[in-house]
Design an enzyme around this catalytic site. Structure first.
Site, PDB file in Angstrom:
ATOM      1  N   GLU A  54       0.970  -1.345  -0.101  1.00  0.00           N
ATOM      2  CA  GLU A  54      -0.110   0.206   0.006  1.00  0.00           C
ATOM      3  C   GLU A  54       0.964   1.355  -0.088  1.00  0.00           C
ATOM      4  OE1 GLU A  54      -3.090  -0.311   2.576  1.00  0.00           O
ATOM      5  OE2 GLU A  54      -3.874   1.598   2.607  1.00  0.00           O
ATOM      6  N   ASP A  56       3.890   1.644  -1.167  1.00  0.00           N
ATOM      7  CA  ASP A  56       4.511   1.648  -2.631  1.00  0.00           C
ATOM      8  C   ASP A  56       3.381   2.249  -3.513  1.00  0.00           C
ATOM      9  OD1 ASP A  56       6.523   0.577  -1.468  1.00  0.00           O
ATOM     10  OD2 ASP A  56       6.242  -1.623  -2.540  1.00  0.00           O
ATOM     11  N   LEU A 102      33.210   9.845  24.916  1.00  0.00           N
ATOM     12  CA  LEU A 102      32.721   9.279  26.218  1.00  0.00           C
ATOM     13  C   LEU A 102      33.799   8.643  27.039  1.00  0.00           C
ATOM     14  CD1 LEU A 102      29.156   7.937  25.396  1.00  0.00           C
ATOM     15  CD2 LEU A 102      29.517   9.998  26.848  1.00  0.00           C
ATOM     16  N   LYS A 137      24.314   1.830  23.848  1.00  0.00           N
ATOM     17  CA  LYS A 137      25.287   2.527  22.904  1.00  0.00           C
ATOM     18  C   LYS A 137      25.147   1.965  21.649  1.00  0.00           C
ATOM     19  CE  LYS A 137      29.967   4.040  23.306  1.00  0.00           C
ATOM     20  NZ  LYS A 137      30.270   3.789  22.077  1.00  0.00           N
ATOM     21  N   GLU A 195      23.394   8.382  15.833  1.00  0.00           N
ATOM     22  CA  GLU A 195      24.096   7.486  15.574  1.00  0.00           C
ATOM     23  C   GLU A 195      23.613   6.832  14.427  1.00  0.00           C
ATOM     24  OE1 GLU A 195      26.993   7.017  17.201  1.00  0.00           O
ATOM     25  OE2 GLU A 195      27.729   5.051  17.052  1.00  0.00           O
ATOM     26  N   LYS A 337      30.758  -0.248  28.807  1.00  0.00           N
ATOM     27  CA  LYS A 337      31.023  -1.471  27.712  1.00  0.00           C
ATOM     28  C   LYS A 337      30.447  -2.658  28.263  1.00  0.00           C
ATOM     29  CE  LYS A 337      32.752   1.003  24.594  1.00  0.00           C
ATOM     30  NZ  LYS A 337      33.988   0.907  24.031  1.00  0.00           N
ATOM     31  N   CYS A 431      38.145 -43.669  12.591  1.00  0.00           N
ATOM     32  CA  CYS A 431      37.352 -43.245  13.594  1.00  0.00           C
ATOM     33  C   CYS A 431      38.078 -43.114  15.019  1.00  0.00           C
ATOM     34  CB  CYS A 431      36.052 -43.847  13.713  1.00  0.00           C
ATOM     35  SG  CYS A 431      35.172 -43.321  15.224  1.00  0.00           S
ATOM     36  N   CYS A 434      36.144 -45.659  17.389  1.00  0.00           N
ATOM     37  CA  CYS A 434      35.907 -47.080  17.099  1.00  0.00           C
ATOM     38  C   CYS A 434      36.992 -47.698  16.061  1.00  0.00           C
ATOM     39  CB  CYS A 434      34.632 -47.443  16.632  1.00  0.00           C
ATOM     40  SG  CYS A 434      34.212 -46.675  15.131  1.00  0.00           S
TER      41      CYS A 434
HETATM   42  S1  IVH Z   1      26.209  10.583  24.055  1.00  0.00           S
HETATM   43  C1  IVH Z   1      28.781  13.940  25.301  1.00  0.00           C
HETATM   44  N1  IVH Z   1      24.861   8.270  23.571  1.00  0.00           N
HETATM   45  O1  IVH Z   1      29.564   6.718  21.127  1.00  0.00           O
HETATM   46  C2  IVH Z   1      28.915  12.709  24.630  1.00  0.00           C
HETATM   47  N2  IVH Z   1      26.811   8.558  22.338  1.00  0.00           N
HETATM   48  O2  IVH Z   1      32.148   7.488  22.848  1.00  0.00           O
HETATM   49  C3  IVH Z   1      27.897  12.481  23.546  1.00  0.00           C
HETATM   50  N3  IVH Z   1      27.117   6.640  20.849  1.00  0.00           N
HETATM   51  O3  IVH Z   1      30.901   9.032  18.942  1.00  0.00           O
HETATM   52  C4  IVH Z   1      27.807  11.170  23.361  1.00  0.00           C
HETATM   53  N4  IVH Z   1      25.238   5.436  21.413  1.00  0.00           N
HETATM   54  O4  IVH Z   1      28.494   8.301  18.485  1.00  0.00           O
HETATM   55  C5  IVH Z   1      25.824   9.001  23.303  1.00  0.00           C
HETATM   56  N5  IVH Z   1      23.301   6.900  23.383  1.00  0.00           N
HETATM   57  C6  IVH Z   1      24.372   7.313  23.059  1.00  0.00           C
HETATM   58  C7  IVH Z   1      25.308   6.657  22.269  1.00  0.00           C
HETATM   59  C8  IVH Z   1      26.454   7.110  21.944  1.00  0.00           C
HETATM   60  C9  IVH Z   1      26.415   5.686  20.735  1.00  0.00           C
HETATM   61  C10 IVH Z   1      28.667   6.822  20.228  1.00  0.00           C
HETATM   62  C11 IVH Z   1      28.579   8.413  19.843  1.00  0.00           C
HETATM   63  C12 IVH Z   1      30.088   8.835  20.207  1.00  0.00           C
HETATM   64  C13 IVH Z   1      30.770   7.606  20.956  1.00  0.00           C
HETATM   65  C14 IVH Z   1      31.084   8.101  22.184  1.00  0.00           C
END
Ligand code: IVH
Length: 691
Positions: A54, A56, A102, A137, A195, A337, A431, A434
């Protein structure tokens, strides 16, 4: 003229459905509004409003209208995502507000220290509970997108954080990204940060397409996204499944003051139609952060996209200001992480394992490494072809990956320096269990031990299969116990299970009188079975549960089946030449014939008319099912058993031949495929009703 009668949606919104009298510009706007809403529902809310077909249809209607009236084309039309010619290169752009990175946390202690430091720097008491926002992340590439007066203006990569590249023409093509913001709180200038990445299933499909066309195949979704954003021709980006999620914005002071918190900011961004992950939440104190980490970590492999951790941010902007920055990272945020899912190890040895049908599988013995949270010291290498393709040798440094999937994978490591004198792996000629001859069957990549049930490894696997819950179903007879029984040579064929004696069993280590009696009871109970289960339990190659049922239904009697010729067998539903040949060969073997006769003499039986219990009028009879997502009332096994019991069949993947897809919670690509093929989708309730 375009027929718009099907657009009930538009009528609901108060627009006229009588398109014949509408002026083209008005109609254009109406179509754009509809398409934009559907794109938002599909890509951002993950709740499609209409089938693709739909969408499309309306898209093509808009295209046609634009062709007829090129001067009226609206810049925010979904057809205008790909514009202009390939560029010569990307312009450098200075970020108005730098794009930071970060700090990382790996252990729980790092998170506790982060929370403690936040409180110390903000002069808060040690027992204060700080409000945070918590996000996944995303594992892609960072982008800053500028909207002027609510219109997409420019998208710039992170670059070195101060200067990036203008990749607007590629970013415009991302369909989850609105070209125009909605609502009445739109700022004059907005720089959205987020992102760009790909969903795992989209990535896999794209890679397959690339491979089929002989084009570049990407190593992972992140590389694919980054490589795509750097293409000079926006048509390429438009043809690839890029996604975008935002996680923040660079805002002017006045807005920050008004919004007060990161969570309010995210809510506002979502209201304007920007994609915000539904995983983003708020959390209280370090405990809340760690709960979020565990929660997301547990569901990580089921997520539609890859993440490499979670991100915590102090929610209050005032507090963020107080905390400030160190070097290039804020003190108010941290990335926690996940343990890496690809780790360097060493291939210590390649051993082989013998399976139920004699298949010989090479297994990597590895220097133990922690990958994706578990210690891995061995992993299947599947077959000789795979080892040769990856060029793996004992002594090599290798990568061990456990991305999403539970089965760890061994990959060659590009930095490996091969030991002098290392030799390529060869399949053993005999084998290892066996000593029977090992043979490679023509057209197959597997090698097989020719020992049959003489081979202890094959026998053990065959007995485990025989006793399985879906086969003869001997409750409490686990694989360890089977190994013991086989090693003692008490069980040399499945029939021997029914000859086990209490006096023998009680002698076994950790086997009390009660357990011995329980085991014998279950063995006794298992004698009452069904013909289908019995056939499946025999472990005939290529005869799975569904085929076993079909055979039972067709032949009714074990003697009929044993006497059946290949031609007779070919008459059975879904039995082809390979399966028919395999069944014939199995029953040609005198040893197999006598096991069948012994089992029956020992009291294995099934109700004569049992097969007729299958109701041929049942809606599941001879229907093919695919199960996807998680069900709340049944396990997958249970649901499959219920379908089989009604004469249906369960297969792994959706195709045109599928009759029903049973979709539970968070069903994924199989559901999408079913919808696109127009296959009936049952939810759990409907399924129960039909049962
Ligand atoms: S906040 C002030 N939130 O991680 C910091 N970054 O090491 C702004 N990233 O290059 C980043 N998910 O592209 C933030 N939920 C998230 C994220 C995120 C991925 C990436 C971001 C940045 C890297 C920071």
């Amino acid at each position: 003229m375009i027929n718009l009668d099907l657009f009930d949606d538009a009528a609901e919104e108060g627009a006229s459905t009588d398109s014949s009298r509408e002026d083209p510009e008005q109609l254009m706007r109406r179509l754009i509004e509809l398409l934009v809403r559907w794109e938002h529902a599909y890509y951002v809310l993950d709740a499609p409003e209409v089938p693709d077909s739909e969408f499309d249809q309306v898209y093509r209607a808009l295209q046609k209208l634009e062709e007829d009236h090129p001067t009226l084309i609206q810049p925010d039309s979904p057809t205008q995502r790909v514009g202009g010619k390939p560029s010569e290169g990307f312009l450098q752009v200075r970020h108005r507000v730098p794009m930071l990175s970060l700090g990382n946390a790996f252990e729980d202690d790092d998170v506790l220290a982060f929370d403690r430091r936040v409180k110390e720097l903000a002069d808060l008491p040690a027992n204060a509970v700080v409000d945070y926002t918590t996000d996944p992340k995303f594992d892609g590439l960072a982008i800053s997108i500028h909207y002027r007066n609510g219109k997409f203006e420019q998208a710039v990569t992170r670059g070195d954080g101060t200067v990036g590249e203008d990749v607007s023409s590629n970013v415009r093509t991302i369909r989850s990204l609105p070209l125009k913001l909605k609502g009445d709180r739109i700022p004059a200038n907005l720089e959205v940060r987020g992102e760009i990445f790909m969903f795992k299933k989209d990535f896999a499909q794209m890679n397959q397409r690339q491979a089929e066309l002989g084009l570049k195949v990407f190593a992972n979704p992140r590389n694919a996204a980054a490589g795509t954003i750097r293409q000079l021709d926006p048509k390429i980006a438009a043809s690839r499944p890029l996604r975008f999620f935002c996680y923040g914005a660079a805002l002017e002071r006045e807005h920050l003051r008004e919004l007060k918190t990161q969570s309010a900011l995210m809510k506002w961004l979502a209201e304007m139609g920007l994609p915000v992950s539904s995983l983003s939440q708020t959390a209280k104190g370090a405990e809340g952060l760690l709960n979020f980490y565990r929660h997301v970590g547990d569901g990580r492999s089921e997520l539609p996209f890859e993440i490499d951790g979670v991100v915590y941010k102090v929610d209050s902007f005032d507090l963020q200001d107080q905390l400030g920055f160190v070097a290039k990272a804020p003190r108010f945020a941290v990335a926690h992480k996940f343990p890496p899912d690809e780790v360097l190890s060493r291939l210590l040895n390649i051993e082989v394992q013998v399976g139920r049908t004699g298949s010989i599988t090479p297994v990597a013995k590895l220097e133990p490494v922690k990958v994706g949270g578990v210690v891995v010291s061995s992993a299947t290498l599947h077959n000789l072809d795979e080892i040769q393709r990856k060029d793996l040798r004992v002594g090599d440094q290798v990568l061990v990956r456990r991305a999403g999937d539970v089965i760890p994978e061994v990959l060659p490591f590009s930095g490996n320096v091969r030991n002098e004198g290392s030799v390529a792996f060869v399949m053993p000629a005999h084998c290892p269990v066996c000593n029977s001859l090992v043979q490679k069957e023509e057209g197959e990549s597997a090698f097989r031990c020719t020992g049959g049930l003489v081979c202890r490894a094959q026998l053990t696997q065959a007995i485990i299969h025989f006793a399985h819950r879906r086969a003869i179903d001997i409750e409490g007879l686990g694989s360890k116990m089977v190994e013991v029984l086989v090693n003692r040579e008490w069980v040399k064929t499945p029939a021997d299970l029914f000859r086990l004696q209490f006096e023998d069993l009680v002698q076994l280590e950790r086997m009390g009188e009660k357990s011995a009696r329980n085991l014998l009871d279950s063995i006794h109970k298992a004698k009452q079975t069904s013909f289908g289960r019995f056939l499946f339990a025999l472990g005939i190659r290529h005869v799975g549960e569904a085929t076993a049922r079909d055979l039972a239904l067709h032949f009714r009697d074990v003697n009929n089946l044993m006497a059946a010729s290949v031609d007779d067998l070919l008459k059975v539903n879904d039995v082809g030449p390979v399966v028919a040949e395999s069944i014939r060969q199995f029953f040609n073997e005198p040893a197999n014939q006598s096991v069948v006769h012994e089992l029956i003499a020992l009291g294995i039986s099934w109700p004569e008319d049992q097969v007729e219990e299958t109701d041929v009028n049942h809606p599941f009879f001879q229907k093919t099912f695919v199960l996807t997502g998680s069900l709340s009332q049944f396990s997958r096994d249970e649901a499959s058993a219920l379908i089989l019991a009604r004469g249906g069949k369960v297969v792994g993947s959706v195709s045109k031949k599928t009759d029903f897809v049973l979709a539970g919670e968070s069903a994924g690509s199989k559901l999408d495929k079913a919808t696109s093929l127009g296959i009936a989708v049952l939810d759990e309730q409907t399924f129960q009703g039909m049962l």
